[in-house]
Motif scaffolding. Structure first.
Motif, PDB file in Angstrom:
ATOM      1  N   GLY A  52       0.822  -1.212   0.000  1.00 61.22           N
ATOM      2  CA  GLY A  52       0.000   0.000   0.000  1.00 61.22           C
ATOM      3  C   GLY A  52       0.851   1.256   0.000  1.00 61.22           C
ATOM      4  N   LEU A  53       1.908   1.248   0.812  1.00 61.69           N
ATOM      5  CA  LEU A  53       2.811   2.405   0.862  1.00 61.69           C
ATOM      6  C   LEU A  53       3.541   2.598  -0.460  1.00 61.69           C
ATOM      7  CD1 LEU A  53       4.280   2.051   4.456  1.00 61.69           C
ATOM      8  CD2 LEU A  53       2.720   3.801   3.621  1.00 61.69           C
ATOM      9  N   LYS A  54       3.973   1.508  -1.073  1.00 55.70           N
ATOM     10  CA  LYS A  54       4.653   1.620  -2.368  1.00 55.70           C
ATOM     11  C   LYS A  54       3.721   2.222  -3.413  1.00 55.70           C
ATOM     12  CE  LYS A  54       8.068  -2.079  -1.980  1.00 55.70           C
ATOM     13  NZ  LYS A  54       8.524  -3.367  -2.507  1.00 55.70           N
ATOM     14  N   LYS A  55       2.466   1.809  -3.412  1.00 53.58           N
ATOM     15  CA  LYS A  55       1.509   2.349  -4.367  1.00 53.58           C
ATOM     16  C   LYS A  55       1.284   3.827  -4.108  1.00 53.58           C
ATOM     17  CE  LYS A  55      -3.134   1.822  -6.269  1.00 53.58           C
ATOM     18  NZ  LYS A  55      -3.057   3.155  -6.777  1.00 53.58           N
ATOM     19  N   TRP A  87       2.160   9.455  -5.750  1.00 52.04           N
ATOM     20  CA  TRP A  87       2.690  10.793  -5.474  1.00 52.04           C
ATOM     21  C   TRP A  87       3.753  11.181  -6.499  1.00 52.04           C
ATOM     22  CZ3 TRP A  87       3.565  10.309   0.511  1.00 52.04           C
ATOM     23  CH2 TRP A  87       2.330  10.379   1.165  1.00 52.04           C
ATOM     24  N   LYS A  88       4.611  10.229  -6.799  1.00 50.40           N
ATOM     25  CA  LYS A  88       5.674  10.486  -7.776  1.00 50.40           C
ATOM     26  C   LYS A  88       5.059  10.843  -9.126  1.00 50.40           C
ATOM     27  CE  LYS A  88       9.233   8.013 -10.320  1.00 50.40           C
ATOM     28  NZ  LYS A  88       9.862   6.728 -10.535  1.00 50.40           N
ATOM     29  N   GLN A  89       4.072  10.057  -9.559  1.00 56.22           N
ATOM     30  CA  GLN A  89       3.430  10.332 -10.845  1.00 56.22           C
ATOM     31  C   GLN A  89       2.741  11.690 -10.830  1.00 56.22           C
ATOM     32  OE1 GLN A  89       3.997   8.491 -13.537  1.00 56.22           O
ATOM     33  NE2 GLN A  89       5.314   7.344 -12.162  1.00 56.22           N
ATOM     34  N   GLN A  90       2.130  12.049  -9.718  1.00 57.80           N
ATOM     35  CA  GLN A  90       1.476  13.352  -9.590  1.00 57.80           C
ATOM     36  C   GLN A  90       2.501  14.475  -9.674  1.00 57.80           C
ATOM     37  OE1 GLN A  90      -1.758  13.888  -9.598  1.00 57.80           O
ATOM     38  NE2 GLN A  90      -1.564  16.094  -9.403  1.00 57.80           N
ATOM     39  N   LEU A  91       3.643  14.312  -9.006  1.00 58.21           N
ATOM     40  CA  LEU A  91       4.697  15.331  -9.080  1.00 58.21           C
ATOM     41  C   LEU A  91       5.195  15.500 -10.508  1.00 58.21           C
ATOM     42  CD1 LEU A  91       6.895  14.617  -5.926  1.00 58.21           C
ATOM     43  CD2 LEU A  91       5.613  16.692  -6.416  1.00 58.21           C
TER      44      LEU A  91
END
Length: 118
Positions: A56-59, A64-68
């Protein structure tokens, strides 16, 4: 004293006493084994829970990375962190080599020693 020694000698030679001791040891080992099995099952349940939480944390981090990346690419002027810096942070691009003043004129063919800052 001699009677006690004789009693011990007879007990050591008696199959009933030896069998009783062996049965007692077997019972103690069985109890210990059952307790260890319970601990193993509890640890396996905890492991499963931790694996699910980790996924869950990895997802979440991936999202977040994709959003950034999306925000930096969609609006580069207002991005908190530029896209090129994000790519370096996440290891998707290599950082540009810093220009060292006065280092190119020496011509000795040796690269300058890198400085590690912590």
């Amino acid at each position: 004293m001699e009677q006690a020694a004789n009693l011990l000698q007879r007990a050591a030679n008696s199959n009933a006493v030896i069998n009783t001791l062996l049965a007692g040891i077997f019972a103690v080992l069985s109890v210990r084994s059952v307790e260890q099995q319970r601990q193993i099952e509890a640890l396996e349940a905890e492991k499963d829970s931790l694996v699910k939480a980790n996924k869950g944390l990895k997802k979440t981090v991936w999202d977040w990375k994709q959003q950034l990346f999306y925000e930096a690419e969609a609006n580069p002027q207002n991005a908190v962190v530029p896209l090129s810096t994000l790519k370096v942070i996440y290891g998707e691009a290599t950082p540009a080599a810093p220009v060292i003043a006065g280092g190119a004129g020496k011509g000795d063919g040796k690269s300058p020693a890198s400085k590690i800052m912590i």
